[in-house]
Design an enzyme around this catalytic site. Structure first.
Site, PDB file in Angstrom:
ATOM      1  CD  GLU A   1      36.739  48.523  38.500  1.00 16.46           C
ATOM      2  OE1 GLU A   1      36.374  49.282  37.581  1.00 16.46           O
ATOM      3  OE2 GLU A   1      37.069  47.359  38.325  1.00 16.46           O
TER       4      GLU A   1
ATOM      5  CG  ASP B   1      43.013  41.810  36.589  1.00 15.90           C
ATOM      6  OD1 ASP B   1      42.346  42.671  35.987  1.00 15.90           O
ATOM      7  OD2 ASP B   1      42.817  41.500  37.782  1.00 15.90           O
TER       8      ASP B   1
END
Lengths: 265, 409
Positions: free
Chosen positions: A54, A65
């Site tokens: 990924e 994030d």
């Protein structure tokens, strides 16, 4: 749901499941600490037992994030990483190892590059598809059409708070796997993943999911082994990024090998 | 399409033309749906409207008054200029209107913790105020850069019992404070309402926040009729995210004789890299959950914005403004720091009103517009906030304070 005959990611996960407990999905951002090093690190992941890559495209406003990935993507942007570097990285990784590569990207960069153009260039580079953290199925008509045209995988997220109806939508529309969000929160290692992931996987199975990977907070071989007792894949991000940041490619290679042990229990 | 579409006031989202929508992590969709559902129910509930109106009357100080400013108007081509005095609201700006609406809604859906982003600190202060009033917990995210340049508002929020968290990620300004608030919300969505401070963000925020601030224009439209016997020729406001502007514009959207003018912060000038003129210089993209104009580079990375006014220093803009611009119903024009500060001083010295530097952008635009429209024109201006918070910035700008913030002797 994912058709393993056409989805390289789904077939890789199925093969890992046949041989071992399941698949290990590893995340690293493009261009951190440099484009070359990010390619070397991704290759090292695969050489040390990661089944699916990924590759994160650094973005200025990454709302999903946590601090570790933010620090890495900010550094990559400050070092001058560009969107087109993602295609270069995919191409170079694919020329060296055989694992499928998904690009993880927030939606605006794709929109600005052009959804069709992005997909075509990703296909040319040998990429497998996209993971879209801020694009849900109901907002993604253009991406659904483009991914159907190009045959690219599309990984949508499922969260503990999603209704059954929305889980169904994610299962029906995802190709490759369904990204099962283990816990409410952003990316980053957690000591305790709690029971939410197991419950969500069970709900997704009821909706017909046959390829799903659990991510957010996963950082140890023990957690991976536990996840693979009920899911098809486990996703590790922040822990790998931290290893790369602290000890470079050798350190991230060692951690990948250690984590891969979790898939063999 | 139904015939309600004939009214520009009937838009309720998720889309305003091609703008708006909901581009958010799946983890937050349930909370956005819950909020949307609760808001749709509240909208139909007379008790909700009664409670909100009562808070407006007895807490905010609504209706806010109109003030005609003839001495200021002499500098604006002699046009008749009338200010809508949102600066006189409790907490000092229009922000309280939205905050009370959302806090009331949060109470209805059983959330006991409010989080907010803030730039200059006005929205943070308003949210901290509502949290105190409703007995809720409050956490305000503020870019580290802004906590330094708006230390007084940080102190105000803390005095009100809120926790202020300096945001150290990204550019450490307002856009990063939004990111951090979204991250908090993802992790704490069960207990927490994210009280977004402007008409941006994912559906239902743009339409809902608009509904909570449109009282400004509804009052002003009637007050103008009472005062002058006619609708104004133009309505003006500053535009950052765009809440005060949509608040005063909305009641006039169907009055085709009324020109609508939004003034964006041009910082050092729109031909430099240091500005926040999103509609003037940006292009459509997705930021903070909706599609609108935004300042971005070729790759879709958000660009830093710059303005002397922290409240306008934002690289995005609400989707309803993007739509009003795209259909030509409202005009969006840039105003530089220099022009805004001149207008700031002019209002101080001609009328005895110290405006917020944000609102001074609307005043500067109005001076130009008044000169264009001439002495027969009537212009309604949204004076969205007062300048108490800006005394230090303005004091240094005009050299009445030294670099340490002390009075010149």
């Amino acid at each position: 749901m994912s058709d393993t005959t056409v989805s390289p990611v789904a077939s890789t996960i199925a093969a890992a499941k046949a041989e071992r407990a399941g698949a290990l999905v590893g995340y690293l951002p493009v261009g951190f600490p440099s484009l070359d090093a990010s390619v070397d690190a991704a290759v090292a992941l695969v050489e040390n037992g990661v089944d699916v890559l990924e590759l994160g495209l650094p973005y200025s406003d990454p709302v999903m994030d946590g601090p570790v990935i933010q620090a890495a993507t900010v550094a990559a942007l400050e070092a001058g990483v560009r969107l087109r570097d993602a295609f270069t990285a995919v191409e170079r990784i694919r020329s060296r190892v055989d694992a499928p590569v998904l690009v993880m990207t927030y939606w605006n960069p794709v929109l600005q590059y052009g959804v069709d153009r992005f997909a075509d260039d990703l296909v040319s580079a040998g990429g497998a598809g996209l993971i879209t953290p801020d694009l849900t199925v109901d907002s993604g008509a253009d991406w659904l059409a483009t991914s159907d045209r190009t045959g690219l995988d599309r990984v949508f997220l499922a969260a503990p708070t999603s209704t059954d109806e929305r889980l169904r939508l994610a299962v029906d529309s995802s190709r490759g796997f369904v990204y099962t969000v283990s816990t409410m929160g952003i990316t980053g290692a957690r000591a305790d993943l709690g029971t939410a992931a197991r419950a969500l996987v069970a709900r997704l199975r009821e909706q017909g999911a046959d390829s799903l990977a659990v991510g957010i907070g996963v950082s140890t071989a023990d957690q991976i082994a536990e996840i693979l007792s009920y899911a098809d894949g486990a996703i590790v991000g922040s822990a790998l990024v931290k290893a790369l940041s602290d000890g470079g490619v050798p350190a991230v290679a060692r951690l990948a090998a250690e984590l891969a042990e979790g898939t063999r229990r | 399409m139904t015939d309600t579409r004939t009214s520009l006031r009937a838009e309720t989202g998720p889309f305003f033309g091609e703008f708006g929508g909901r581009f958010m992590p799946e983890s937050l969709i349930a909370a956005l749906d819950e909020l949307d559902e609760a808001y749709q129910l509240a909208k139909l509930d007379p008790e909700f409207h009664r409670e909100l109106a009562e808070l407006g009357r007895s807490y905010t100080g609504r209706p806010s008054i109109l003030t005609e400013v003839p001495r200021f108007a002499k500098h604006a081509g002699g046009a008749r200029i009338i200010l809508k005095r949102e600066d006189l609201n409790h907490t000092g700006s229009h922000k309280i209107n939205n905050v009370l609406g959302q806090a009331l809604l949060a109470k209805r859906i059983g959330k006991h913790r409010l989080i907010a982003e803030t730039g200059a600190g006005q929205h943070g202060v308003a949210t901290a105020t509502a949290a105190a009033l409703f007995g809720m917990e409050c956490v305000v995210y503020m870019g580290e850069v802004d906590t330094e340049r708006q230390a007084l508002n940080v102190a105000r929020m803390r005095l009100l019992g809120a926790e202020v968290i300096p945001v150290k990620s990204g550019t450490r300004t307002l856009k990063d404070a939004l990111n951090e608030a979204f991250r908090d919300w993802v992790a704490n969505v069960e207990s927490t309402h994210y009280l977004l401070g402007t008409v941006a963000g994912p559906h239902p925020f743009p339409a809902m926040v608009r509904d909570f601030v449109k009282v400004i224009g509804e009052e002003a439209r009637q007050q103008m009729l009472d005062l002058t016997g006619a609708l104004p020729d133009a309505v003006t406001a500053c535009v950052g995210g765009g809440s005060n502007a949509i608040g005063i514009f909305h009641a006039f959207l169907d009055d085709t004789s009324v020109g609508l003018y939004g003034y964006e912060a041009a910082g050092d000038g729109v031909d430099t890299l240091r500005h926040a003129a999103t509609i003037t210089k940006g292009r459509p993209g997705v930021l903070h959950g909706s599609r609108s104009y935004m300042l971005q580079d070729e790759d879709g990375q958000t660009l830093d914005s710059h303005s002397i006014s922290a409240g306008l220093d934002y690289p995005g803009v609400g989707p309803e403004h993007a739509w009003l611009s795209s259909i030509g119903r409202a005009n969006y024009l840039p105003v530089t720091d220099t022009a805004a500060m001149e207008a700031f001083r002019l209002l101080c010295t001609t009328e005895g009103i110290i405006p917020a530097i944000e609102s001074a952008h609307a005043l500067a635009g109005t001076i130009e517009l008044g000169r264009e429209l001439g002495p027969d024109a009537t212009i309604l201006v949204s004076l969205s906030g007062r300048g108490d918070k800006d005394v230090e910035t303005a004091g240094r700008y005009f050299d009445v304070l030294d670099e340490n913030g002390n009075a010149r002797v």
